[in-house]
Design a protein around this motif. Structure first.
Motif, PDB file in Angstrom:
ATOM      1  N   GLY A  59       1.298   8.992  -6.191  1.00 32.90           N
ATOM      2  CA  GLY A  59       1.662  10.391  -5.970  1.00 32.90           C
ATOM      3  C   GLY A  59       2.622  10.900  -7.025  1.00 32.90           C
ATOM      4  O   GLY A  59       2.497  12.028  -7.500  1.00 32.90           O
ATOM      5  N   LEU A  65       0.995   4.024  -2.957  1.00 30.72           N
ATOM      6  CA  LEU A  65       0.763   5.435  -2.661  1.00 30.72           C
ATOM      7  C   LEU A  65       1.878   6.308  -3.224  1.00 30.72           C
ATOM      8  O   LEU A  65       1.617   7.362  -3.809  1.00 30.72           O
ATOM      9  N   LEU A  92       0.832  -1.209   0.000  1.00 32.27           N
ATOM     10  CA  LEU A  92       0.000   0.000   0.000  1.00 32.27           C
ATOM     11  C   LEU A  92       0.863   1.255   0.000  1.00 32.27           C
ATOM     12  O   LEU A  92       0.568   2.223  -0.709  1.00 32.27           O
TER      13      LEU A  92
END
Length: 57
Positions: free
Chosen positions: A32, A28, A24
């Protein structure tokens, strides 16, 4: 014959949890980076006026 324990003294579920949290976090970071690479930010359009004293010329 005794089984060797891993680095962590938890059960197998804690290892799975660490892997899921790691994935995760990696997702992320990648998401981003993709957002920052494709984001079309507009530059500020406010005019800038500076007063330069005549003594400098």
């Amino acid at each position: 014959m005794a089984r060797r324990r891993g680095r962590y003294a938890g059960d197998e579920r804690s290892g799975v949890l660490l892997k899921v949290l790691g994935l995760l976090l990696l997702a992320l970071v990648v998401a981003g980076g993709a957002v920052l690479a494709t984001w079309d930010m507009k530059p500020p359009t406010r005019p800038v006026e500076k007063v330069i004293p005549n003594d400098r010329f």
